[in-house]
Design an enzyme around this catalytic site. Structure first.
Site, PDB file in Angstrom:
ATOM      1  N   ASN A  60       0.804  -1.226   0.000  1.00 14.83           N
ATOM      2  CA  ASN A  60       0.000   0.000   0.000  1.00 14.83           C
ATOM      3  C   ASN A  60       0.835   1.272   0.000  1.00 14.83           C
ATOM      4  O   ASN A  60       0.317   2.352   0.283  1.00 14.83           O
ATOM      5  CB  ASN A  60      -0.942   0.003   1.217  1.00 14.83           C
ATOM      6  CG  ASN A  60      -0.181   0.014   2.533  1.00 14.83           C
ATOM      7  OD1 ASN A  60       1.030  -0.174   2.571  1.00 14.83           O
ATOM      8  ND2 ASN A  60      -0.890   0.220   3.626  1.00 14.83           N
ATOM      9  N   HIS A  88      -4.022   5.243  11.483  1.00 14.93           N
ATOM     10  CA  HIS A  88      -2.975   5.595  10.507  1.00 14.93           C
ATOM     11  C   HIS A  88      -3.518   5.550   9.094  1.00 14.93           C
ATOM     12  O   HIS A  88      -2.770   5.768   8.142  1.00 14.93           O
ATOM     13  CB  HIS A  88      -1.758   4.687  10.653  1.00 14.93           C
ATOM     14  CG  HIS A  88      -1.854   3.356   9.962  1.00 14.93           C
ATOM     15  ND1 HIS A  88      -2.941   2.530  10.080  1.00 14.93           N
ATOM     16  CD2 HIS A  88      -0.968   2.704   9.154  1.00 14.93           C
ATOM     17  CE1 HIS A  88      -2.729   1.436   9.371  1.00 14.93           C
ATOM     18  NE2 HIS A  88      -1.546   1.504   8.798  1.00 14.93           N
ATOM     19  N   ALA A  94      -7.320   4.180   6.582  1.00 11.88           N
ATOM     20  CA  ALA A  94      -8.691   3.678   6.562  1.00 11.88           C
ATOM     21  C   ALA A  94      -8.780   2.276   7.152  1.00 11.88           C
ATOM     22  O   ALA A  94      -9.758   1.932   7.811  1.00 11.88           O
ATOM     23  CB  ALA A  94      -9.216   3.674   5.120  1.00 11.88           C
ATOM     24  N   GLY A  95      -7.765   1.452   6.936  1.00 12.71           N
ATOM     25  CA  GLY A  95      -7.787   0.079   7.444  1.00 12.71           C
ATOM     26  C   GLY A  95      -8.511  -0.862   6.490  1.00 12.71           C
ATOM     27  O   GLY A  95      -9.526  -0.510   5.893  1.00 12.71           O
ATOM     28  N   VAL A 141       3.295   7.236  -3.909  1.00 10.68           N
ATOM     29  CA  VAL A 141       3.664   8.644  -4.035  1.00 10.68           C
ATOM     30  C   VAL A 141       2.607   9.249  -4.943  1.00 10.68           C
ATOM     31  O   VAL A 141       2.323   8.701  -6.016  1.00 10.68           O
ATOM     32  CB  VAL A 141       5.066   8.833  -4.654  1.00 10.68           C
ATOM     33  CG1 VAL A 141       5.413  10.322  -4.705  1.00 10.68           C
ATOM     34  CG2 VAL A 141       6.122   8.066  -3.868  1.00 10.68           C
TER      35      VAL A 141
END
Length: 478
Positions: free
Chosen positions: A229, A398, A400-401, A232
């Site tokens: 995941n 950190h 959306a999961g 840039v």
């Protein structure tokens, strides 16, 4: 920068013994002491062969004049009872519980039964991982858990905001795509001539054996991004709050956002010290990957130094990514934001006592601390200011999961489905695959709604041109 030539030490080291399968702690220390005291006349190869014989059949050496203490230490280690977990777990805060899978909750509850656990929290993007769940926050007493930090040590978000009107992006999409293709590398790809960086001169690269072996590869991967995941991307950022730490006027700007970590350096450090921790800290099977290193031990101190080096290395990679693209844009950024996760920090709890706070896939959110919480390649991300919520151990999500594993996503979605989703969002993607389909993630808006007491949103980022791992095209870059 010149690469280090690989050096082989003539003296047997703890790293050599770990490779042989020696458990850390008393057996390893005893072995080194015996070899360096009684067998200095043997070459390193013969020393290794001798120790291999002892570790293979320690019962045959119990009465040996010099090797007996080593045999007894190995036997005692094999017979050692697992460290008992607390009979009852401590309470911990859970945010967005309705969207968190049971596997993540089970992992967090085991973590809260560790003898060294002091406090914990589960973020709304949490999902099952190894050891501590992704999205898990755990405070411990004088102990660091390598799998509580995670494999991609110091993985982070980094954003540069430019004084360029957001309309520039739509007018220059093809040019910006080429910038991303020319100036970034992902996965196993690297630049033919990496840029130098002062991080490579850090003493840890020569003082810590496992790190020393990784230096050449670390140099080759400088300024690159991982797979999975990591990304840039160019997009537009809207600053809502004029009262922000960057003194940016409210409005829309062009922004560059990157997400990546410490590459092979961090992964190898994590793997090596996890094995050391498991050897030194026998736990019941269900808690095996939560083995810790006491910070008063040599191994604990070594890991702490190596972890911090990996985190700084990840930061150096981001800085080079942004330097390359900033040079292409020809415009210096007016503001930068950076935060990391998959790390352990020395912090104080409510009573003023020092604790080691592990944030595995969780963003630091102390009072006034700025950070970035991304969505997916087709949904917004958010610039946030921490509220310093003690129950959350000063943390937030950190991202959306995931709601689907990578394998599930590949089996569930099709390329036409993904293309349609991206077209609707107005997003161009270079690279990536179905494993990173935006539909495989939780709704970022629901995640943010579940942590309103943890952070204030001061800006919104909308991805427009995304570069990820997956494209085979290689363009030589100076």
């Amino acid at each position: 920068m010149k690469k280090n030539k690989k050096r082989t030490s003539a003296k047997l080291s703890s790293n050599d013994l770990v490779k042989l399968g020696f458990p850390s702690g008393k057996p390893l220390g005893t072995a080194l002491n015996i070899v360096h005291t009684y067998y200095t006349d043997l070459g390193k190869k013969h020393q290794i062969e001798l120790l291999q014989d002892v570790i293979a059949a320690p019962d045959q050496y119990e009465l040996h004049t010099t090797l007996g203490p080593l045999a007894l230490a190995l036997i005692a280690h094999k017979e050692a009872e697992p460290i008992a977990l607390k009979s009852e777990k401590q309470n911990y805060a859970v945010y967005g519980a309705e969207a968190i899978e049971q596997g993540a909750i089970d992992q967090m509850e085991i973590a809260m039964r560790l003898p060294v656990a002091r406090a914990g929290a589960l973020m709304p993007d949490a999902h099952q991982g190894y050891g501590l769940p992704v999205g898990g926050v755990l405070a411990t007493h004088n102990a660091v858990i390598p799998y509580g930090v995670g494999v991609d040590i110091g993985c982070r978000m980094s954003m540069s905001i430019y004084d360029i009107h957001s309309g520039y992006l739509e007018k220059n999409r093809e040019q910006l795509k080429k910038m991303l293709t020319d100036s970034t590398r992902f996965g196993n790809a690297s630049f033919k001539r990496p840029m130098d960086h002062e991080i490579m001169e850090r003493p840890e690269f020569s003082e810590i054996p496992v790190v020393r072996e990784l230096k050449d590869r670390a140099f080759q991967q400088l300024g690159t991004s991982g797979g999975g995941n990591h990304f840039v991307e160019f997009g537009t950022v809207e600053i809502h709050d004029a009262d922000n730490v960057f003194d940016l006027p409210a409005g829309k700007y062009l922004a560059l956002l990157s997400h990546s970590g410490s590459r092979r350096l961090g992964a190898n450090i994590a793997g090596y010290y996890t094995k050391v921790a498991i050897d030194a800290c026998p736990l019941p099977k269900e808690a095996k990957h939560l083995a810790w290193l006491d910070l008063d031990t040599e191994a604990g101190q070594e890991y702490w130094l190596a972890m911090n080096l990996a985190g700084d290395y990840a930061s150096a990679c981001h800085h080079q990514i942004h330097e390359r693209l900033t040079a292409k844009l020809g415009e210096a950024p007016m503001a930068k934001i950076e935060n990391h996760h998959n790390f352990a920090w020395k912090e104080q709890d409510a009573s003023g006592k020092e604790v080691i706070v592990h944030r595995k896939g969780a963003t630091p959110a102390g009072k006034g601390v700025m950070g970035i919480i991304p969505g997916t390649m087709a949904t917004p991300g958010f610039i946030v200011r921490g509220k310093g919520e003690a129950a959350a151990i000063n943390s937030a999500s950190h991202g959306a999961g995931r709601v689907m594993s990578r394998t599930q996503a590949i089996q569930t979605f099709s390329q036409p489905q993904m293309r349609k989703y991206l077209q609707k969002a107005g997003v161009d993607v270079i690279g990536s695959g179905l494993d990173e389909a935006p539909m495989a993630y939780k709704d970022i808006h629901q995640v943010m709604a579940s942590q309103q007491e943890l952070v204030d949103v001061t800006g919104t980022f909308y991805p427009k041109i995304v570069r990820m791992n997956g494209d085979a095209k290689y363009i030589e870059v100076d």
